[in-house]
Motif scaffolding. Sequence first.
Motif, PDB file in Angstrom:
ATOM      1  N   ALA A  17      18.490  34.326 -16.567  1.00  0.00           N
ATOM      2  CA  ALA A  17      17.534  33.291 -16.167  1.00  0.00           C
ATOM      3  C   ALA A  17      18.142  31.895 -16.194  1.00  0.00           C
ATOM      4  O   ALA A  17      17.563  30.957 -15.639  1.00  0.00           O
ATOM      5  CB  ALA A  17      16.300  33.346 -17.079  1.00  0.00           C
ATOM      6  N   THR A  18      19.295  31.743 -16.839  1.00  0.00           N
ATOM      7  CA  THR A  18      19.909  30.418 -16.877  1.00  0.00           C
ATOM      8  C   THR A  18      21.207  30.370 -16.072  1.00  0.00           C
ATOM      9  O   THR A  18      21.958  29.401 -16.155  1.00  0.00           O
ATOM     10  CB  THR A  18      20.200  29.993 -18.337  1.00  0.00           C
ATOM     11  OG1 THR A  18      20.981  31.000 -18.974  1.00  0.00           O
ATOM     12  CG2 THR A  18      18.905  29.790 -19.111  1.00  0.00           C
TER      13      THR A  18
ATOM     14  N   ALA B  87       9.361  32.238 -17.278  1.00  0.00           N
ATOM     15  CA  ALA B  87       8.526  33.272 -16.657  1.00  0.00           C
ATOM     16  C   ALA B  87       9.375  34.458 -16.211  1.00  0.00           C
ATOM     17  O   ALA B  87       8.998  35.618 -16.393  1.00  0.00           O
ATOM     18  CB  ALA B  87       7.766  32.686 -15.470  1.00  0.00           C
ATOM     19  N   PHE B  88      10.543  34.178 -15.610  1.00  0.00           N
ATOM     20  CA  PHE B  88      11.418  35.267 -15.175  1.00  0.00           C
ATOM     21  C   PHE B  88      11.877  36.091 -16.378  1.00  0.00           C
ATOM     22  O   PHE B  88      12.007  37.309 -16.295  1.00  0.00           O
ATOM     23  CB  PHE B  88      12.634  34.722 -14.393  1.00  0.00           C
ATOM     24  CG  PHE B  88      12.395  34.657 -12.908  1.00  0.00           C
ATOM     25  CD1 PHE B  88      11.425  33.812 -12.386  1.00  0.00           C
ATOM     26  CD2 PHE B  88      13.125  35.454 -12.023  1.00  0.00           C
ATOM     27  CE1 PHE B  88      11.192  33.757 -11.014  1.00  0.00           C
ATOM     28  CE2 PHE B  88      12.895  35.407 -10.664  1.00  0.00           C
ATOM     29  CZ  PHE B  88      11.934  34.556 -10.147  1.00  0.00           C
ATOM     30  N   THR B  89      12.117  35.430 -17.502  1.00  0.00           N
ATOM     31  CA  THR B  89      12.536  36.149 -18.708  1.00  0.00           C
ATOM     32  C   THR B  89      11.380  36.993 -19.249  1.00  0.00           C
ATOM     33  O   THR B  89      11.522  38.182 -19.508  1.00  0.00           O
ATOM     34  CB  THR B  89      12.996  35.147 -19.788  1.00  0.00           C
ATOM     35  OG1 THR B  89      13.954  34.269 -19.219  1.00  0.00           O
ATOM     36  CG2 THR B  89      13.611  35.874 -20.971  1.00  0.00           C
ATOM     37  N   HIS B  90      10.225  36.350 -19.377  1.00  0.00           N
ATOM     38  CA  HIS B  90       9.076  37.031 -19.984  1.00  0.00           C
ATOM     39  C   HIS B  90       8.621  38.230 -19.146  1.00  0.00           C
ATOM     40  O   HIS B  90       8.234  39.267 -19.688  1.00  0.00           O
ATOM     41  CB  HIS B  90       7.923  36.041 -20.130  1.00  0.00           C
ATOM     42  CG  HIS B  90       6.704  36.644 -20.764  1.00  0.00           C
ATOM     43  ND1 HIS B  90       6.640  36.939 -22.107  1.00  0.00           N
ATOM     44  CD2 HIS B  90       5.519  37.031 -20.238  1.00  0.00           C
ATOM     45  CE1 HIS B  90       5.463  37.467 -22.381  1.00  0.00           C
ATOM     46  NE2 HIS B  90       4.761  37.542 -21.271  1.00  0.00           N
ATOM     47  N   HIS B  91       8.654  38.091 -17.829  1.00  0.00           N
ATOM     48  CA  HIS B  91       8.169  39.162 -16.951  1.00  0.00           C
ATOM     49  C   HIS B  91       9.266  40.147 -16.553  1.00  0.00           C
ATOM     50  O   HIS B  91       9.037  40.978 -15.683  1.00  0.00           O
ATOM     51  CB  HIS B  91       7.512  38.570 -15.702  1.00  0.00           C
ATOM     52  CG  HIS B  91       6.140  38.027 -15.974  1.00  0.00           C
ATOM     53  ND1 HIS B  91       5.020  38.818 -16.003  1.00  0.00           N
ATOM     54  CD2 HIS B  91       5.723  36.782 -16.271  1.00  0.00           C
ATOM     55  CE1 HIS B  91       3.959  38.092 -16.279  1.00  0.00           C
ATOM     56  NE2 HIS B  91       4.351  36.841 -16.457  1.00  0.00           N
ATOM     57  N   CYS B  99      20.432  38.570  -7.766  1.00  0.00           N
ATOM     58  CA  CYS B  99      19.586  37.820  -6.837  1.00  0.00           C
ATOM     59  C   CYS B  99      18.819  36.710  -7.535  1.00  0.00           C
ATOM     60  O   CYS B  99      18.166  35.901  -6.896  1.00  0.00           O
ATOM     61  CB  CYS B  99      18.566  38.753  -6.185  1.00  0.00           C
ATOM     62  SG  CYS B  99      17.287  39.296  -7.357  1.00  0.00           S
ATOM     63  N   THR B 100      18.870  36.718  -8.880  1.00  0.00           N
ATOM     64  CA  THR B 100      17.916  35.953  -9.681  1.00  0.00           C
ATOM     65  C   THR B 100      18.025  34.444  -9.469  1.00  0.00           C
ATOM     66  O   THR B 100      17.007  33.752  -9.360  1.00  0.00           O
ATOM     67  CB  THR B 100      18.098  36.306 -11.172  1.00  0.00           C
ATOM     68  OG1 THR B 100      18.038  37.729 -11.297  1.00  0.00           O
ATOM     69  CG2 THR B 100      17.021  35.674 -12.011  1.00  0.00           C
ATOM     70  N   ILE B 139       8.847  39.922 -10.070  1.00  0.00           N
ATOM     71  CA  ILE B 139       9.212  38.567  -9.617  1.00  0.00           C
ATOM     72  C   ILE B 139       7.946  37.821  -9.188  1.00  0.00           C
ATOM     73  O   ILE B 139       7.719  36.661  -9.566  1.00  0.00           O
ATOM     74  CB  ILE B 139      10.229  38.656  -8.456  1.00  0.00           C
ATOM     75  CG1 ILE B 139      11.550  39.241  -8.965  1.00  0.00           C
ATOM     76  CG2 ILE B 139      10.448  37.278  -7.832  1.00  0.00           C
ATOM     77  CD1 ILE B 139      12.561  39.561  -7.873  1.00  0.00           C
ATOM     78  N   ILE B 140       7.124  38.494  -8.410  1.00  0.00           N
ATOM     79  CA  ILE B 140       5.886  37.852  -7.929  1.00  0.00           C
ATOM     80  C   ILE B 140       4.962  37.554  -9.112  1.00  0.00           C
ATOM     81  O   ILE B 140       4.373  36.471  -9.190  1.00  0.00           O
ATOM     82  CB  ILE B 140       5.217  38.755  -6.869  1.00  0.00           C
ATOM     83  CG1 ILE B 140       6.098  38.801  -5.617  1.00  0.00           C
ATOM     84  CG2 ILE B 140       3.804  38.250  -6.533  1.00  0.00           C
ATOM     85  CD1 ILE B 140       5.745  39.897  -4.644  1.00  0.00           C
ATOM     86  N   ASP B 141       4.877  38.485 -10.062  1.00  0.00           N
ATOM     87  CA  ASP B 141       4.084  38.236 -11.277  1.00  0.00           C
ATOM     88  C   ASP B 141       4.576  36.982 -12.003  1.00  0.00           C
ATOM     89  O   ASP B 141       3.773  36.170 -12.487  1.00  0.00           O
ATOM     90  CB  ASP B 141       4.192  39.429 -12.243  1.00  0.00           C
ATOM     91  CG  ASP B 141       3.393  40.637 -11.768  1.00  0.00           C
ATOM     92  OD1 ASP B 141       2.606  40.484 -10.809  1.00  0.00           O
ATOM     93  OD2 ASP B 141       3.573  41.722 -12.347  1.00  0.00           O
ATOM     94  N   ALA B 142       5.899  36.839 -12.096  1.00  0.00           N
ATOM     95  CA  ALA B 142       6.467  35.701 -12.828  1.00  0.00           C
ATOM     96  C   ALA B 142       6.085  34.390 -12.133  1.00  0.00           C
ATOM     97  O   ALA B 142       5.649  33.433 -12.785  1.00  0.00           O
ATOM     98  CB  ALA B 142       7.990  35.838 -12.909  1.00  0.00           C
TER      99      ALA B 142
END
Lengths: 455, 170
Positions: A17-18, B87-91, B99-100, B139-142
């Motif tokens: 994420a980073t 959000a990306f981490t949590h979800h 791709c992130t 991804i959409i959830d995040a």
Amino acid sequence: MKAVGARVPRYDGIAHATGRTVFVDDVRIPGTLWVKAFRSPVHNAMMTNLDTSKAEAMKGVHVITSESVPLLEYGHLSALGIPADEPLLAKDEVRYLGQPIAVVAAPSEEAAMAAVAAITADFEEQPALFDVRKAFDADAPVIHDKGNWYTHFEDEMDRRQIRKGNIEEAFDRADLIVQGVYRPAAIEHAPIETQVCQVVPEANGRLTIYSCTQALYFSMGVVAAHLQLPLNKLKVVGGTVGGGFGGKVDTATETMCALLAQKSGKPVKWRWTREEEFLCSSTRAPWHMEVADAVTKDGWILGRKMLTLHDAGAYSRFSPYGLTKHSFHHTGAYSIPNLEFNGYVVYTNRTPTTAMRGFGVTSVSFATETHMSRIALELGIDPFELRLKNANRIGDTSPNQIPYTDPSTVPTILAIADAVGHDLTPEYAGMTPAPRSGDLLPEHLVGQLGNPEAH
Amino acid sequence: MNLTVNGVDTTIESGPLTSLLDVLREELGITSAKAGCEQGGCGACTVLVNGASRRSCLTPVASIDGAAVTTVEGLGSPEHMSPVQQAFTHHYAAQCGFCTSGMMMAAQAYIEGGGSDDHEAIQEALGGHVCRCTGYVKIIDAVAAVARGESFDLSVTAAGTAMTNIGGMA
Ligand code: FES
Ligand code: FES
């Protein structure tokens, strides 16, 4: 089971994420040479007059060909005693479009492309074979020196075969025979990270290989064998894969990069273009499956005859392993006591095929599930009930005679029926995987029962 | 040529037709933007140029001389992650993670543009960003969660270190 249904930390979540995850292409090594390949422009040909002299005369350019490889042929299953059939770089013949023939390293990507453009060879094209069904025809082009299919299953058999029960009796007793042909197509894995590798020649004589492989120790062994080096001369750094899905179990780039790093004495990097990924990287195999089932009017499957042609592409790689898994699963999630299965790994002029999620099994699942629905349609039986009736239960045996101790077919089918709102009669709605008895143990299934305690 | 990259004024030495992707990765050593296709098809190279999401592989650096460029490194750090990063981490919106970066930059532009948690609108905003791992739902959830202004308890989802196998401690 503490993790099931719970939120668990990801060891690499924050790094992703980073933007800190270091993928192979992100490793920064100063003075790195770029690698590019001269590839076969045709599907099947004899090759003569390979000339790399103009490229080699270019400033800072290094070239390898089949002559640069200490051990040219080494297979992914060689460690298991299975003979190799694929050269690292094509020698006198090419068998698929995009097959690597010569590989260059140059100071920049542009210089590497110019060097590849300066390489020439003559190709005398031969008829190519793309359809596994045609491989057995008398007039089919012979595209492999040993014939059109792989011949090294146990005891040098030319097929993977399974025999169980008495197939002829099952077909004699059947009320009807239900047949189907199933042909799932090839699929490209298409990871967003294309094939990529960096190799650094270290001062201590070792090679450090940054690899996107999904199978690190496999790749290490393959590189060591081709280079004829002991394993302690290689340090393979992996584990960070930008999507693989099976497409990164073949050792696509590491060996050639290692040879170029040795030859140039410089770090090298090869990152395939998206075009190369689509045109030259391995795919999931296309398959040709023919199923004939001996069926009774009330929905029992007495026996199955099946023929599978697994398209290996130009070389066998892991295909014999994939077909073996396929054969063990050829009854799907159902108990069929009498079996005759024959499977062939067939050579064609396609890009070599390889593992992809559920190697060998998704194809046969597609065939068996479609076939179950076809049987239900022909008999006019509810497709859920047909599946539940024939579902694997505790004590049933797999095609290769392994008794099931905890088969999940029944709860899975019930969950699907529930999810789609399909009503079942109480007899089926209350079904469990318990050992067969009563109506669910007809005479033809008695003989196949195994003892789950024995395993 | 000059760019302001993640808030830092930077002189660019690469030739004018060099792609912004190559400038970032090869000249500046900023590697979060990925080369997935180098032909505009996958979105892995997406960064913000003056706040708008752009495919850096298709952007000659001369065409944005003087612009402000933001990459994932400019959104936040492991210690101080931005809402999109949290959000990306949590979800669990990143699997392989390749791709992130591009996804998050497109999401950032969507959120900055006042995007809602409407799934169709999010799909539209992330259209053309290819992910082969996740199936997109997470991804959409995040992104929807950020749009709703949710906060994220990362103690159960991000307790791991920012370690990667190749790079060691980030
Ligand atoms: S690398 Fe730019 S869109 Fe794929
Ligand atoms: S997480 Fe792997 S491609 Fe998206």
